[in-house]
Design a protein around this motif. Structure first.
Motif, PDB file in Angstrom:
ATOM      1  N   ASP A 289     -30.197 -24.136  18.376  1.00  0.00           N
ATOM      2  CA  ASP A 289     -30.472 -24.928  17.182  1.00  0.00           C
ATOM      3  C   ASP A 289     -30.657 -24.024  15.970  1.00  0.00           C
ATOM      4  O   ASP A 289     -30.119 -24.281  14.890  1.00  0.00           O
ATOM      5  CB  ASP A 289     -31.712 -25.783  17.421  1.00  0.00           C
ATOM      6  N   THR A 290     -31.390 -22.950  16.136  1.00  0.00           N
ATOM      7  CA  THR A 290     -31.656 -22.032  15.022  1.00  0.00           C
ATOM      8  C   THR A 290     -30.381 -21.378  14.517  1.00  0.00           C
ATOM      9  O   THR A 290     -30.127 -21.326  13.306  1.00  0.00           O
ATOM     10  CB  THR A 290     -32.663 -20.946  15.454  1.00  0.00           C
ATOM     11  N   VAL A 291     -29.558 -20.871  15.435  1.00  0.00           N
ATOM     12  CA  VAL A 291     -28.326 -20.180  15.042  1.00  0.00           C
ATOM     13  C   VAL A 291     -27.368 -21.136  14.334  1.00  0.00           C
ATOM     14  O   VAL A 291     -26.837 -20.834  13.263  1.00  0.00           O
ATOM     15  CB  VAL A 291     -27.646 -19.549  16.279  1.00  0.00           C
TER      16      VAL A 291
ATOM     17  N   SER B 262     -28.018 -24.027  12.871  1.00  0.00           N
ATOM     18  CA  SER B 262     -28.573 -24.547  11.621  1.00  0.00           C
ATOM     19  C   SER B 262     -28.539 -23.504  10.509  1.00  0.00           C
ATOM     20  O   SER B 262     -28.223 -23.817   9.356  1.00  0.00           O
ATOM     21  CB  SER B 262     -30.010 -25.034  11.846  1.00  0.00           C
ATOM     22  N   ARG B 263     -28.867 -22.246  10.845  1.00  0.00           N
ATOM     23  CA  ARG B 263     -28.835 -21.209   9.809  1.00  0.00           C
ATOM     24  C   ARG B 263     -27.405 -20.910   9.365  1.00  0.00           C
ATOM     25  O   ARG B 263     -27.168 -20.649   8.185  1.00  0.00           O
ATOM     26  CB  ARG B 263     -29.488 -19.935  10.347  1.00  0.00           C
ATOM     27  N   PHE B 264     -26.456 -20.955  10.298  1.00  0.00           N
ATOM     28  CA  PHE B 264     -25.054 -20.758   9.912  1.00  0.00           C
ATOM     29  C   PHE B 264     -24.582 -21.908   9.024  1.00  0.00           C
ATOM     30  O   PHE B 264     -23.853 -21.696   8.057  1.00  0.00           O
ATOM     31  CB  PHE B 264     -24.177 -20.650  11.157  1.00  0.00           C
ATOM     32  N   ASN B 265     -25.012 -23.107   9.344  1.00  0.00           N
ATOM     33  CA  ASN B 265     -24.657 -24.262   8.518  1.00  0.00           C
ATOM     34  C   ASN B 265     -25.256 -24.136   7.122  1.00  0.00           C
ATOM     35  O   ASN B 265     -24.599 -24.452   6.124  1.00  0.00           O
ATOM     36  CB  ASN B 265     -25.155 -25.537   9.191  1.00  0.00           C
ATOM     37  N   ASP B 266     -26.505 -23.678   7.039  1.00  0.00           N
ATOM     38  CA  ASP B 266     -27.134 -23.462   5.735  1.00  0.00           C
ATOM     39  C   ASP B 266     -26.370 -22.419   4.924  1.00  0.00           C
ATOM     40  O   ASP B 266     -26.217 -22.555   3.697  1.00  0.00           O
ATOM     41  CB  ASP B 266     -28.583 -23.007   5.913  1.00  0.00           C
ATOM     42  N   LEU B 267     -25.890 -21.375   5.606  1.00  0.00           N
ATOM     43  CA  LEU B 267     -25.114 -20.338   4.927  1.00  0.00           C
ATOM     44  C   LEU B 267     -23.825 -20.909   4.349  1.00  0.00           C
ATOM     45  O   LEU B 267     -23.472 -20.630   3.193  1.00  0.00           O
ATOM     46  CB  LEU B 267     -24.792 -19.208   5.907  1.00  0.00           C
TER      47      LEU B 267
ATOM     48  N   SER C 235     -24.423 -23.061   1.305  1.00  0.00           N
ATOM     49  CA  SER C 235     -24.877 -22.342   0.118  1.00  0.00           C
ATOM     50  C   SER C 235     -23.706 -21.879  -0.749  1.00  0.00           C
ATOM     51  O   SER C 235     -23.893 -21.532  -1.918  1.00  0.00           O
ATOM     52  CB  SER C 235     -25.728 -21.135   0.521  1.00  0.00           C
TER      53      SER C 235
ATOM     54  N   THR D 145     -20.023 -29.283   7.466  1.00  0.00           N
ATOM     55  CA  THR D 145     -21.391 -28.821   7.221  1.00  0.00           C
ATOM     56  C   THR D 145     -22.279 -29.968   6.759  1.00  0.00           C
ATOM     57  O   THR D 145     -23.453 -30.053   7.128  1.00  0.00           O
ATOM     58  CB  THR D 145     -21.393 -27.710   6.160  1.00  0.00           C
TER      59      THR D 145
ATOM     60  N   ARG E  54     -25.545 -31.711   8.916  1.00  0.00           N
ATOM     61  CA  ARG E  54     -26.906 -31.916   8.390  1.00  0.00           C
ATOM     62  C   ARG E  54     -27.420 -33.313   8.701  1.00  0.00           C
ATOM     63  O   ARG E  54     -28.542 -33.476   9.191  1.00  0.00           O
ATOM     64  CB  ARG E  54     -26.923 -31.665   6.882  1.00  0.00           C
TER      65      ARG E  54
END
Length: 275
Positions: free
Chosen positions: A102-104, A106-111, A114, A145, A149
């Motif tokens: 989930d962390t990986v 979600s952070r890639f999606n946030d990147l 951006s 992306t 979300r």
């Protein structure tokens, strides 16, 4: 759900979408002239023979509008289906797995989110070969992306419910939980989001074509038609307004249907709870 409960605005939206798809499917039979056929003078005004007039090369605008519906809807539909499938699968996997996965994800999606979507698309399409497959994949990846979300948010709400926990305790696998427990109970917001993504894909494709990195000439699409005929506006020629109006009307029709879907439910009621 009864047909009489559907508001008139939703019927108008569905009618507009249906007409656009009919034009797209039966374009060779409905268009009076060929997609690239030159039939008269440059920017000839509308008359009994050419109801929308001719474009900057003397091609029938009505015929190219019909062929443009095929190109625009095909690319937008394919990009939306791919983006939605990718976003939902990854978001539901993240919501069910939690932890590192989930962390990986979600952070890639946030990147990815951006980075300004249009700038990213222009850079990638300027480097890669310009064809429809590449265009669809670029649009789908960028749009997934946003789907991720929303999908993760609704999946997390459902994942903590008792029937999902019961399925987990029974030893059901992740695929079972995703497709048999979570997905049926999130259909309403996901269907509304699908409509929004489809409308966005139409507008995004039209923007890319207007900037010269979408559908390439001589193929007709609505954004490219606006670009080809924009100079005519200076001389009072309405050739660019016809495809521009088509884009706006189709986007409004999709939003009318989406608004109805959103009003049907104010909570997560999917296929099992809203039968």
């Amino acid at each position: 759900m009864r047909l009489r409960d559907i508001p008139i605005t939703a019927w108008i939206g569905m009618a507009g979408i249906a007409i656009a798809f009919i034009f797209a499917i039966f374009a060779p039979w409905l268009a009076p002239y060929g997609e690239t056929q030159v039939v008269g003078d440059v920017w000839q005004l509308p008359d009994n023979q050419y109801i929308f007039g001719l474009d900057n090369l003397g091609r029938d605008i009505f015929s190219r509008l019909i062929y443009g519906a095929r190109t625009t809807l095909t690319v937008a539909s394919a990009a939306t289906i791919i983006s939605f499938s990718l976003g939902i699968i990854l978001s539901f996997t993240a919501a069910v797995s939690r932890g590192v996965i989930d962390t990986v994800l979600s952070r890639f999606n946030d990147l990815m989110m951006s980075i300004p979507t249009l700038i990213f698309a222009l850079v990638v399409l300027a480097v890669l070969p310009q064809n429809i497959v590449v265009l669809i994949l670029v649009m789908a990846i960028l749009d997934s992306t946003r789907v991720y979300r929303l999908g993760r948010a609704v999946a997390l709400d459902v994942a903590v419910m008792e029937f999902v926990e019961a399925a987990t305790l029974r030893g059901e696998g992740k695929l079972w939980i995703i497709f048999r427990e979570i997905l049926p109970n999130t259909l309403s917001p996901l269907l509304a989001e699908f409509g929004l993504r489809f409308a966005f894909s139409i507008l995004f494709l039209s923007t890319l074509s207007f900037l010269g990195l979408g559908i390439q000439p001589p193929a007709a699409d609505w954004g490219g038609m606006v670009k080809d005929n924009k100079d005519g506006i200076i001389f009072g020629i309405s050739a660019a307004l016809v495809p521009g109006t088509a884009i706006a009307v189709l986007a409004v029709c999709v939003n009318l249907v989406v608004d109805w879907l959103l009003k049907r439910t104010s909570s997560l009621k999917g296929g099992r709870g809203d039968a």
